[in-house]
Design an enzyme around this catalytic site. Sequence first.
Site, PDB file in Angstrom:
ATOM      1  N   ASN A 111      22.722  15.425 -14.321  1.00 39.09           N
ATOM      2  CA  ASN A 111      21.760  16.285 -13.961  1.00 39.09           C
ATOM      3  C   ASN A 111      19.633  16.173 -15.163  1.00 39.09           C
ATOM      4  OD1 ASN A 111      22.207  16.352 -11.677  1.00 39.09           O
ATOM      5  ND2 ASN A 111      22.436  19.025 -11.776  1.00 39.09           N
ATOM      6  N   THR A 156     -29.259   6.450  -8.141  1.00 40.27           N
ATOM      7  CA  THR A 156     -29.024   7.691  -7.299  1.00 40.27           C
ATOM      8  C   THR A 156     -28.265   7.103  -5.535  1.00 40.27           C
ATOM      9  OG1 THR A 156     -30.609   9.115  -7.611  1.00 40.27           O
ATOM     10  CG2 THR A 156     -29.223   8.810  -9.102  1.00 40.27           C
ATOM     11  N   HIS A 157     -27.671   7.741  -5.258  1.00 41.65           N
ATOM     12  CA  HIS A 157     -27.168   8.198  -3.384  1.00 41.65           C
ATOM     13  C   HIS A 157     -28.013   6.327  -3.059  1.00 41.65           C
ATOM     14  CE1 HIS A 157     -28.589  12.041  -3.279  1.00 41.65           C
ATOM     15  NE2 HIS A 157     -29.500  11.477  -4.067  1.00 41.65           N
ATOM     16  N   SER A 280     -12.649 -17.620   0.236  1.00 43.78           N
ATOM     17  CA  SER A 280     -11.847 -17.280   1.944  1.00 43.78           C
ATOM     18  C   SER A 280     -11.145 -19.024   2.465  1.00 43.78           C
ATOM     19  CB  SER A 280     -13.211 -17.608   2.506  1.00 43.78           C
ATOM     20  OG  SER A 280     -13.381 -17.516   3.408  1.00 43.78           O
ATOM     21  N   LYS A 286     -17.296 -19.137  -0.422  1.00 40.09           N
ATOM     22  CA  LYS A 286     -17.138 -17.523  -1.230  1.00 40.09           C
ATOM     23  C   LYS A 286     -16.175 -17.426  -2.265  1.00 40.09           C
ATOM     24  CE  LYS A 286     -18.001 -13.974   0.544  1.00 40.09           C
ATOM     25  NZ  LYS A 286     -17.392 -14.107   1.318  1.00 40.09           N
ATOM     26  N   ASN A 288     -14.418 -14.147  -4.162  1.00 41.09           N
ATOM     27  CA  ASN A 288     -14.120 -12.964  -3.815  1.00 41.09           C
ATOM     28  C   ASN A 288     -13.588 -12.614  -5.221  1.00 41.09           C
ATOM     29  OD1 ASN A 288     -15.632 -13.713  -1.460  1.00 41.09           O
ATOM     30  ND2 ASN A 288     -12.908 -14.356  -0.022  1.00 41.09           N
ATOM     31  N   GLU A 293     -10.267  -5.508  -5.976  1.00 39.56           N
ATOM     32  CA  GLU A 293     -10.754  -4.760  -5.106  1.00 39.56           C
ATOM     33  C   GLU A 293      -9.864  -3.809  -5.138  1.00 39.56           C
ATOM     34  OE1 GLU A 293     -14.032  -6.778  -1.830  1.00 39.56           O
ATOM     35  OE2 GLU A 293     -11.907  -8.002  -2.813  1.00 39.56           O
ATOM     36  N   TYR A 320      19.538  22.395  -9.809  1.00 37.94           N
ATOM     37  CA  TYR A 320      19.229  20.803  -9.675  1.00 37.94           C
ATOM     38  C   TYR A 320      19.265  20.716  -7.483  1.00 37.94           C
ATOM     39  CZ  TYR A 320      19.831  16.111  -8.590  1.00 37.94           C
ATOM     40  OH  TYR A 320      19.752  14.945  -7.897  1.00 37.94           O
ATOM     41  N   GLN A 325      15.576  13.358  -6.572  1.00 40.94           N
ATOM     42  CA  GLN A 325      15.679  12.614  -7.088  1.00 40.94           C
ATOM     43  C   GLN A 325      14.357  11.627  -6.827  1.00 40.94           C
ATOM     44  OE1 GLN A 325      19.590   9.958  -6.377  1.00 40.94           O
ATOM     45  NE2 GLN A 325      18.744   9.227  -4.860  1.00 40.94           N
ATOM     46  N   LYS A 328      11.843  10.769  -9.067  1.00 41.28           N
ATOM     47  CA  LYS A 328      11.900   9.959 -10.611  1.00 41.28           C
ATOM     48  C   LYS A 328      11.138   8.500  -9.998  1.00 41.28           C
ATOM     49  CE  LYS A 328      16.285   8.082 -10.698  1.00 41.28           C
ATOM     50  NZ  LYS A 328      17.716   8.066 -11.011  1.00 41.28           N
TER      51      LYS A 328
HETATM   52  N1  ARG Z   1      19.908  10.024  -9.095  1.00 39.76           N
HETATM   53  C1  ARG Z   1      20.139  11.432  -9.754  1.00 39.76           C
HETATM   54  C2  ARG Z   1      18.294  11.826  -9.888  1.00 39.76           C
HETATM   55  O1  ARG Z   1      17.877  11.274 -10.033  1.00 39.76           O
HETATM   56  C3  ARG Z   1      20.784  11.917 -10.609  1.00 39.76           C
HETATM   57  C4  ARG Z   1      21.540  12.969 -10.851  1.00 39.76           C
HETATM   58  C5  ARG Z   1      22.684  12.910  -9.649  1.00 39.76           C
HETATM   59  N2  ARG Z   1      22.729  14.708  -9.643  1.00 39.76           N
HETATM   60  C6  ARG Z   1      23.908  15.041  -8.626  1.00 39.76           C
HETATM   61  N3  ARG Z   1      24.651  16.240  -8.871  1.00 39.76           N
HETATM   62  N4  ARG Z   1      24.338  14.355  -8.000  1.00 39.76           N
HETATM   63  O2  ARG Z   1      18.732  13.064  -9.439  1.00 39.76           O
END
Ligand code: ARG
Length: 432
Positions: A111, A156-157, A280, A286, A288, A293, A320, A325, A328
């Site tokens: 963790n 504007t607008h 296109s 075209k 584009n 975009e 935790y 997870q 991430k």
């Molecule tokens: N892949 C986990 C995360 O990003 C790592 C930590 C996992 N810890 C656990 N007690 N399962 O959170």
Amino acid sequence: MPPIWQKTDESPDAWVTRFTVGADAAWDTILLPYDVEGTRAHAWGLSTIDVLTADEYADISDALDDLLAAYAQGEVVVERSDEDSHTVIERYLTAHLGPVGGKVHTGRSRNDQVLVALRLYLREEVEVLQQQAAALIEQCCAWGEAWDEQLMPGYTHGQPAMPTTVGAWALGYAEVLIDDLGRLEEAGKALNRSPLGSAAGYGVPHLPLPREAVAERLGFVGVQTHVASVQLSRGKLEGALAHAYLQLGATLNRLASDLVQFNSRAYGFVELPDAYCTGSSIMPQKKNPDVLELARATFHRLQSEAQVLLTLPANLTSGYHRDLQLTKDAIMRATQCIQDVTEAVARVATGVRFVPEQMDAHLTPELFATAQALEQVASGTPFRDAYRQAAAQTEAWAVPDAADVLASYTYDGAPGQGRPDLLRQRLRDVGG
Ligand code: ARG
């Protein structure tokens, strides 16, 4: 291979592994080199408190170098069955060094380990992003310098409003982008603290971990002091960074919109570089602006990642939870998105060609109605009366000489009065 946490001979259920690891293995493959550096610093810390001997630390550090070399050759990836990069590293060390490999995890949890890797990764990627944004800001400043006196209609607008200049338009974007960079810098700073020593959120007994020294080795500005704060801030710190991404993305989204519009046949104020446009399949004529975009559209993806970061931790109790997870996944995806968007707009910007004749052709008399009213204020007419008179005399509106228009602005930042020098100074102040 069994996961490092397996305590019996029974392997984890394949479906559970698929579900719990999900897309995480791919992100961890990207994080692996950062996890290696976190591991090296942690092992060094253990060697200073005699959990590892100096020789053991040297062997571990060498093995980590070998692992990095194999990774660079593409020989190491985190598979779903590995669960995470943390497991891959510990297994590698154990396979190459024997029982010493099993000592490395002393005093840490995955963790805090994952957050070291993620923060080191984000530190580097935010720097890349800052450079991309700074390049675009410099391009806007260069436009400001070169085109400060080129008149262009301002809207504007979506309707003709008042005259502006290419420079005033470009420097406006530069100024806002510098503010965006400032927010990025702030959010990056908050993430630049070491979580090591917090372990699962409750610290570790018996071991006098040299937290500050390890943090310093990793280039962090310090530690997150109270062990519970690490998991309490997971998602939050990333969310603040994602919000800084959003601010930058929102500015780029509008810049992309302007360029798409200015490039359209109805305006023709700019020509976009051929290499960044597509054709296109049916309409032969075209060209584009797909890159702009998609850059504009990617902003909406960013929003959903920021939303995950903001809301996911909201109902969790402290400590935790595996829910975290997915933060991430969100911040890494958002990081890739904002880099892509910034790079896309910056690349297109480098090749933009302004078309002054088109801008001049669009300078219609109505754009100067406000100036006409304001001119009368100088001779004592109250503005509201002058305004009504100008509104009533549409046939008297005329397009003045560009030189007269430009001479009518007196203060910094107004059309023709760009201060790219000030912006460049501010850019340096935010580290750009
Ligand atoms: N892949 C986990 C995360 O990003 C790592 C930590 C996992 N810890 C656990 N007690 N399962 O959170």
